[in-house]
Design an enzyme around this catalytic site. Structure first.
Site, mmCIF file in Angstrom:
data_model
loop_
_atom_site.group_PDB
_atom_site.id
_atom_site.type_symbol
_atom_site.label_atom_id
_atom_site.label_comp_id
_atom_site.label_asym_id
_atom_site.label_seq_id
_atom_site.Cartn_x
_atom_site.Cartn_y
_atom_site.Cartn_z
ATOM 1 N N LYS A 1 -3.218 -1.914 15.806
ATOM 2 C CA LYS A 1 -2.645 -1.091 16.878
ATOM 3 C C LYS A 1 -3.657 -0.867 17.977
ATOM 4 O O LYS A 1 -4.851 -0.806 17.704
ATOM 5 C CB LYS A 1 -2.377 0.297 16.305
ATOM 6 C CG LYS A 1 -1.105 0.428 15.593
ATOM 7 C CD LYS A 1 -0.792 1.916 15.521
ATOM 8 C CE LYS A 1 0.526 2.110 14.856
ATOM 9 N NZ LYS A 1 0.446 1.804 13.426
ATOM 10 N N GLU B 1 0.833 -1.222 0.000
ATOM 11 C CA GLU B 1 0.000 0.000 0.000
ATOM 12 C C GLU B 1 0.861 1.263 0.000
ATOM 13 O O GLU B 1 2.062 1.210 0.294
ATOM 14 C CB GLU B 1 -0.955 0.008 1.196
ATOM 15 C CG GLU B 1 -0.246 0.001 2.546
ATOM 16 C CD GLU B 1 -1.052 0.663 3.667
ATOM 17 O OE1 GLU B 1 -1.513 1.804 3.478
ATOM 18 O OE2 GLU B 1 -1.184 0.034 4.737
ATOM 19 N N VAL C 1 -5.388 0.267 2.990
ATOM 20 C CA VAL C 1 -5.544 -1.182 2.873
ATOM 21 C C VAL C 1 -6.754 -1.494 1.976
ATOM 22 O O VAL C 1 -6.664 -2.310 1.050
ATOM 23 C CB VAL C 1 -5.696 -1.846 4.267
ATOM 24 C CG1 VAL C 1 -6.160 -3.296 4.138
ATOM 25 C CG2 VAL C 1 -4.376 -1.768 5.028
ATOM 26 N N ASP D 1 -16.685 5.346 14.173
ATOM 27 C CA ASP D 1 -15.467 5.308 13.369
ATOM 28 C C ASP D 1 -14.959 3.867 13.222
ATOM 29 O O ASP D 1 -14.311 3.328 14.113
ATOM 30 C CB ASP D 1 -14.389 6.208 13.985
ATOM 31 C CG ASP D 1 -13.205 6.403 13.045
ATOM 32 O OD1 ASP D 1 -13.137 5.699 12.011
ATOM 33 O OD2 ASP D 1 -12.357 7.265 13.328
HETATM 34 N N1 PSU Z 1 -2.260 1.529 10.563
HETATM 35 C C1 PSU Z 1 -0.922 1.657 10.617
HETATM 36 N N2 PSU Z 1 -0.276 2.337 9.634
HETATM 37 C C2 PSU Z 1 -0.946 2.885 8.581
HETATM 38 C C3 PSU Z 1 -2.377 2.732 8.532
HETATM 39 C C4 PSU Z 1 -2.985 2.048 9.539
HETATM 40 O O1 PSU Z 1 -0.305 1.173 11.539
HETATM 41 O O2 PSU Z 1 -0.327 3.511 7.713
HETATM 42 C C5 PSU Z 1 -3.128 3.281 7.354
HETATM 43 C C6 PSU Z 1 -3.442 2.157 6.359
HETATM 44 O O3 PSU Z 1 -3.360 2.693 5.064
HETATM 45 C C7 PSU Z 1 -4.879 1.816 6.685
HETATM 46 C C8 PSU Z 1 -5.416 3.193 7.012
HETATM 47 O O4 PSU Z 1 -5.582 1.212 5.625
HETATM 48 O O5 PSU Z 1 -4.383 3.792 7.778
HETATM 49 C C9 PSU Z 1 -6.710 3.143 7.782
HETATM 50 O O6 PSU Z 1 -7.242 4.418 7.842
HETATM 51 P P1 PSU Z 1 -8.733 4.621 8.356
HETATM 52 O O7 PSU Z 1 -8.703 4.281 9.788
HETATM 53 O O8 PSU Z 1 -9.020 6.074 8.110
HETATM 54 O O9 PSU Z 1 -9.604 3.708 7.525
HETATM 55 MN MN MN Z 2 -11.966 6.016 10.181
#
Ligand code: PSU
Ligand code: MN
Length: 305
Positions: A160, A25, A107, A139
């Protein structure tokens, strides 16, 4: 689709010959790590994938084209532009494509573009998930929905603890997405090898992972799988230090009223700052570790087919 998708020639040749390919990604490059470590890591990840017998395909949108496989210059560009590049999830793809703009793929959107290109194996750091307090904010990362419908296996170091790991696992269970612990009974918690939650299945070899993926997709059971690979002990963080940083970052998130797609990048950057770069060092190591496992599994999977 041909008008939108651009597969790098090396990736295209590998796919045509049934050789192993691993998708990567680009949001992790632009929004997940600071420059220049982001670009250095992205290139190291590609090297590790090659060393383990597969072809890397970093995914992003450049000039409106959905790209599977980037040049070194394109990696540099995304890394330097950082948060100025649009973070693109499923929702955003057609807007960026139609406007001929650039986007870094999460992702979810990396899975979509990998699937369009015919790539089944994808390595990253961590997946998005159900955020803490989601019962009032709603969220929940679009990554989880994507895992329920797109046939790509995601190799990561778990979720995480900026997220609610328990709720993330419940959500995945409801949506039929298996979580495989590689060499562990526990779901890893990204910076640390154990979260206290059990993985659905433990598998100890890449051959077993490849066989499960083949069985799933041969039977047309839609969706991906999460292969959760624990961070090697020597690179893991101290539980207390990382949890304190995460709690501070979460409080600041609320105080600043940060919402939506800005939340995850904000938390990642603050945790890294608060740990004085220690978490970044761990983050880099776990990504390399996941790339190796994904490449080995891609090799095993290509032998089965
Ligand atoms: N978690 C990590 N590093 C990252 C991300 C998540 O430890 O870079 C990034 C990935 O691209 C994941 C995105 O798909 O954050 C998720 O964002 P959101 O929570 O806005 O869907
Ligand atoms: Mn989100």
């Amino acid at each position: 689709m041909k008008n939108y998708l651009e597969i790098h020639s090396e990736v295209n040749n590998a796919l045509a010959e049934g050789k192993p390919v691993v998708a990567l990604e680009s949001t992790i490059i632009s929004h997940g790590m600071p420059y220049p470590q982001n670009v250095e890591t992205a290139k190291k990840v590609e090297d590790i994938i090659r060393k383990n017998g597969a072809v890397p395909a970093t995914i992003a949108i450049i000039g409106g084209k959905l790209k599977a496989g980037l040049s070194s210059d394109e990696l540099d560009y995304l890394g330097k532009a950082g948060q100025e590049v649009t973070k693109v999830s499923r929702r955003d793809i057609p807007f960026i494509a139609a406007a001929g703009k650039d986007g870094a793929t999460t992702v979810a959107s990396t899975m979509i573009i990998a699937s369009m290109a015919g790539i089944k194996i994808f390595a990253t750091g961590g997946i998005g998930g159900v955020h803490r307090g989601a019962e009032s904010t709603f969220d929940i990362s679009a990554d989880l929905q994507e895992l329920s419908k797109t046939n790509v296996a995601v190799f990561c170091a778990g979720a995480k603890s900026i997220l609610d790991i328990g709720l993330t696992l419940e959500y995945l269970e409801t949506n039929g997405v298996p979580v495989i612990g590689y060499g562990t009974d526990d779901v890893p918690a990204f910076y640390t090898p154990k979260s206290g939650f059990k993985a659905d299945y433990r598998l100890d070899s890449t051959d077993e992972i490849a066989s499960v993926l083949k069985a799933k997709w041969d039977m047309d059971l839609k969706g991906g799988a999460v292969i959760a690979n624990p961070i090697p002990e020597e690179f893991a963080m101290d539980d207390e230090i990382i949890n304190e940083a995460i709690n501070t970052a979460l409080t600041e998130l609320q105080e600043n009223g940060i919402k939506g797609k800005e939340s995850t990048p904000f938390l990642l950057a603050r945790v890294s700052e608060l740990t004085g770069g220690d978490s970044l060092a761990s983050n880099i190591q776990l990504v390399l570790n996941n790339a190796e496992l994904a490449a080995k599994t891609a090799v095993a999977y290509s032998r089965l087919k």
